[in-house]
Design an enzyme around this catalytic site. Structure first.
Site, PDB file in Angstrom:
ATOM      1  N   PHE A   1       0.893  -0.862  -0.038  1.00 46.70           N
ATOM      2  CA  PHE A   1       0.503  -0.027  -0.400  1.00 46.70           C
ATOM      3  C   PHE A   1       0.922   1.294  -0.076  1.00 46.70           C
ATOM      4  O   PHE A   1       0.386   2.588   0.512  1.00 46.70           O
ATOM      5  CB  PHE A   1      -0.877  -0.278   1.431  1.00 46.70           C
ATOM      6  CG  PHE A   1      -2.214  -0.646   0.976  1.00 46.70           C
ATOM      7  CD1 PHE A   1      -3.032  -1.285   0.497  1.00 46.70           C
ATOM      8  CD2 PHE A   1      -1.239  -2.176   2.235  1.00 46.70           C
ATOM      9  CE1 PHE A   1      -3.788  -2.594   0.411  1.00 46.70           C
ATOM     10  CE2 PHE A   1      -2.103  -3.363   2.073  1.00 46.70           C
ATOM     11  CZ  PHE A   1      -3.722  -3.582   1.250  1.00 46.70           C
TER      12      PHE A   1
ATOM     13  N   LYS B   1      -6.238  -5.622  -2.026  1.00 47.80           N
ATOM     14  CA  LYS B   1      -6.004  -5.001  -2.666  1.00 47.80           C
ATOM     15  C   LYS B   1      -6.293  -3.897  -3.284  1.00 47.80           C
ATOM     16  O   LYS B   1      -6.639  -3.172  -3.636  1.00 47.80           O
ATOM     17  CB  LYS B   1      -4.716  -5.209  -2.511  1.00 47.80           C
ATOM     18  CG  LYS B   1      -4.011  -4.968  -3.756  1.00 47.80           C
ATOM     19  CD  LYS B   1      -2.598  -3.261  -3.503  1.00 47.80           C
ATOM     20  CE  LYS B   1      -2.615  -2.547  -4.676  1.00 47.80           C
ATOM     21  NZ  LYS B   1      -0.910  -1.943  -4.084  1.00 47.80           N
TER      22      LYS B   1
ATOM     23  N   CYS C   1      -1.094   1.989 -10.148  1.00 46.55           N
ATOM     24  CA  CYS C   1      -2.304   1.362  -9.636  1.00 46.55           C
ATOM     25  C   CYS C   1      -3.224   1.797 -10.158  1.00 46.55           C
ATOM     26  O   CYS C   1      -4.266   0.813 -10.400  1.00 46.55           O
ATOM     27  CB  CYS C   1      -1.941   1.613  -8.221  1.00 46.55           C
ATOM     28  SG  CYS C   1      -0.027   0.933  -7.605  1.00 46.55           S
TER      29      CYS C   1
HETATM   30  C1  UDX Z   1      -2.077   4.699  -4.641  1.00 43.45           C
HETATM   31  C2  UDX Z   1      -2.472   3.658  -3.295  1.00 43.45           C
HETATM   32  O1  UDX Z   1      -2.017   5.422  -2.188  1.00 43.45           O
HETATM   33  C3  UDX Z   1      -1.837   2.784  -2.845  1.00 43.45           C
HETATM   34  O2  UDX Z   1      -1.898   2.777  -1.521  1.00 43.45           O
HETATM   35  C4  UDX Z   1      -1.211   1.905  -3.248  1.00 43.45           C
HETATM   36  O3  UDX Z   1      -0.750   0.489  -3.112  1.00 43.45           O
HETATM   37  C5  UDX Z   1      -0.553   2.115  -5.217  1.00 43.45           C
HETATM   38  O4  UDX Z   1      -1.512   3.442  -5.504  1.00 43.45           O
HETATM   39  P1  UDX Z   1      -0.290   6.487  -5.846  1.00 43.45           P
HETATM   40  O5  UDX Z   1      -0.521   5.308  -7.098  1.00 43.45           O
HETATM   41  O6  UDX Z   1       1.738   6.342  -5.130  1.00 43.45           O
HETATM   42  O7  UDX Z   1      -0.513   5.598  -4.610  1.00 43.45           O
HETATM   43  O8  UDX Z   1      -1.118   7.501  -5.540  1.00 43.45           O
HETATM   44  P2  UDX Z   1      -1.906   7.941  -4.479  1.00 43.45           P
HETATM   45  O9  UDX Z   1      -1.228   9.427  -3.383  1.00 43.45           O
HETATM   46  O10 UDX Z   1      -2.430   7.088  -4.264  1.00 43.45           O
HETATM   47  O11 UDX Z   1      -2.925   8.857  -5.706  1.00 43.45           O
HETATM   48  C6  UDX Z   1      -3.104   8.324  -6.200  1.00 43.45           C
HETATM   49  C7  UDX Z   1      -4.089   9.077  -7.984  1.00 43.45           C
HETATM   50  O12 UDX Z   1      -4.927  10.191  -7.879  1.00 43.45           O
HETATM   51  C8  UDX Z   1      -2.800  10.635  -8.329  1.00 43.45           C
HETATM   52  O13 UDX Z   1      -3.140  11.030  -9.407  1.00 43.45           O
HETATM   53  C9  UDX Z   1      -3.699  11.919  -7.416  1.00 43.45           C
HETATM   54  O14 UDX Z   1      -3.751  12.853  -7.830  1.00 43.45           O
HETATM   55  C10 UDX Z   1      -4.825  11.507  -7.243  1.00 43.45           C
HETATM   56  N1  UDX Z   1      -5.999  12.187  -5.991  1.00 43.45           N
HETATM   57  C11 UDX Z   1      -5.934  11.892  -5.312  1.00 43.45           C
HETATM   58  C12 UDX Z   1      -6.810  12.656  -6.835  1.00 43.45           C
HETATM   59  O15 UDX Z   1      -7.196  13.285  -8.097  1.00 43.45           O
HETATM   60  N2  UDX Z   1      -7.679  13.422  -5.837  1.00 43.45           N
HETATM   61  C13 UDX Z   1      -7.992  13.207  -4.326  1.00 43.45           C
HETATM   62  O16 UDX Z   1      -8.261  13.429  -3.702  1.00 43.45           O
HETATM   63  C14 UDX Z   1      -6.155  11.830  -4.158  1.00 43.45           C
END
Ligand code: UDX
Length: 438
Positions: A156, A208, A264
């Site tokens: 995660f 997951k 992811c």
């Molecule tokens: C994610 C999960 O959080 C992590 O637990 C998993 O195992 C891998 O995928 P990550 O891909 O690094 O992690 O990014 P994350 O910070 O979760 O953001 C994902 C996407 O959502 C980004 O593009 C972000 O800009 C977008 N996002 C996030 C939004 O548009 N709005 C939000 O409120 C939060």
């Protein structure tokens, strides 16, 4: 102290291996990519992740962290072998497991004594059993005393805060048909002091997917609400704040914008929908989540065209390319769709990102130009688009920005700026789901 081997030196493998070494274990990270391993041996990281370079160096210098391309050096003698190889999206939307398969077979051919094989890669539900089958088939045909157990341990880790997520996780999930193997892995995680959920393989794998799917759903939900806010004159940022104060709802992952990207969410939501359909289920919510995510990008371009008129021949400056701040990862970044659409429509795009430019150059249309700082890309621009909310874009000299632009159009895809303040500074400012200040 345990002897650990981690296969795959991408984000997940490198962070996991390095953090386990930092807890005092002997770790060997293995990758089949010789360039990557040669670089790591010199202390050069294949990815950008805050804090990781120092942590790799410290543990390498202490002799606890080693790198190799050779299974016969890494697997024999390791009690725990983590599989953290990539599981890219296959052509049909399902996960492509060829790297997992090669890793499992190679482990089987080199393991010694009793080995616990832990799967960290995000894999379809049922893969744990499949891995066990592969290992079984690749063990020597001659009599042997080799034994193994397979444990699923989904990651995660968020890019940009992966080390913190490893060191202070909300929970650790372990799934296995062999409870004592899962308990041995739980001991590895004992120093991070968190709640540990031990379950069966398939349930762990599903935790997951379901976790990523709910987070992606929240983002698409708030993006849909932002559309309605735009149409009806409400402010989605305040709506999310008002909703988030309700403990049942919570405030995280309710930031409206141009949609989720990364390695992811897009892949996992698609794979879960694919698995559901293959099992004759009807994943209608997941399908809507994906649709809304694409719409978020399209609507942003439409808003630009509505406000600016045709983009053909217009100079557009872009701030931010990475799918989110603090990473150089461009996988499924909204900037790819948005910039490609603008270039197709004949706009002249000049972009700046603090770290992702090198990666972006390989993925964006050749016509895109790049600048060395946020000011350079707005000179003579008809509009500037904020696509990634990097910290350094928060405190810019906006007078300088406005004065160097041909027209003061600022489109904020992440709701980073205050509409009143931007109006005061002389911008025609548009964001996502927030009323226009006249
Ligand atoms: C994610 C999960 O959080 C992590 O637990 C998993 O195992 C891998 O995928 P990550 O891909 O690094 O992690 O990014 P994350 O910070 O979760 O953001 C994902 C996407 O959502 C980004 O593009 C972000 O800009 C977008 N996002 C996030 C939004 O548009 N709005 C939000 O409120 C939060």
């Amino acid at each position: 102290m345990s002897n650990i081997c981690v296969i795959g030196t991408g984000y997940v493998g490198l962070v996991t291996g390095t953090c386990f070494a930092d807890l005092g274990n002997e770790v060997t990270c293995l990758d089949i990519d010789e360039n990557k391993i040669a670089g790591l041996k010199r202390g050069e990281l294949p990815i950008y992740e805050p804090g990781l370079e120092e942590l790799v160096k410290r543990n390498r210098d202490a002799g606890r962290l080693k790198f190799t391309t050779d299974y016969t050096q890494a697997v024999p003698g390791a009690e725990f072998v983590f599989i953290a190889v990539g599981t890219p999206q296959g052509d049909d939307g399902g996960a492509d497991l060829r790297y997992v398969e090669v890793a499992a077979a190679s482990i089987a051919e080199t393991l010694q004594g009793h080995t616990i094989i832990i799967n960290k890669s995000t894999v379809p539900i049922g893969t744990g059993d499949w891995v066990a089958g592969i290992v079984e088939r690749h063990l020597p045909t001659t009599p042997h005393n080799l034994t193994f157990a397979v444990v699923s341990n989904p990651e995660f880790l968020r890019e940009g805060s992966a080390i913190g997520d490893f060191q202070v996780p909300d929970r650790v999930v372990l799934g296995s048909t062999d409870r004592s193997a899962a308990e041995r892995v739980a001991e590895l995680y004992a120093p991070v002091r968190t709640s540990i959920i031990i379950t069966d393989l398939r349930t762990a794998e599903m935790i997951k997917y379901a976790s990523n799917a709910i987070l992606a759903t929240r983002i698409s939900f708030i993006n849909e609400i932002s559309q309605i806010c735009d149409a009806l004159g409400a402010d989605v940022k305040v709506v999310a704040e008002g909703m988030g104060q309700d403990k049942r709802i919570g405030s995280q992952f309710l930031q409206a914008g141009i949609g989720y990207g990364g390695s992811c969410f897009p892949k996992d939501v698609k794979a879960l929908a694919y698995m559901a359909e293959a099992a004759n289920c009807h994943p209608q919510l997941l399908l809507a989540v994906m649709d809304i995510n694409q719409d978020a990008r399209r609507f942003f371009v439409q808003k630009l065209e509505r406000t600016l008129g045709s983009v053909t021949g217009r100079k557009i400056g872009v701030w931010g390319l990475a799918f989110k701040p603090n990473t150089d990862d461009m996988r499924e970044a909204p900037s790819l769709d948005i910039i490609s659409a603008l270039v197709r429509k004949g706009a002249e795009v000049k972009a700046f990102d603090p770290v992702a430019t090198k990666v972006a150059k390989r993925l964006l249309p050749g016509a895109v130009e790049y600048g060395n700082d946020p000011y350079e890309v707005v000179v003579g621009a008809d509009a500037v688009l904020l696509l990634t909310e990097w910290n350094e874009f928060k405190g810019l000299d906006f007078e300088r920005v406005r004065n160097s632009m041909a027209q003061p159009f600022l489109f904020d895809g992440r709701n980073l700026y205050d509409p009143k303040e931007m109006k005061r500074l002389g911008f025609t400012y548009r964001s996502v789901g927030r009323p226009v200040v006249h």
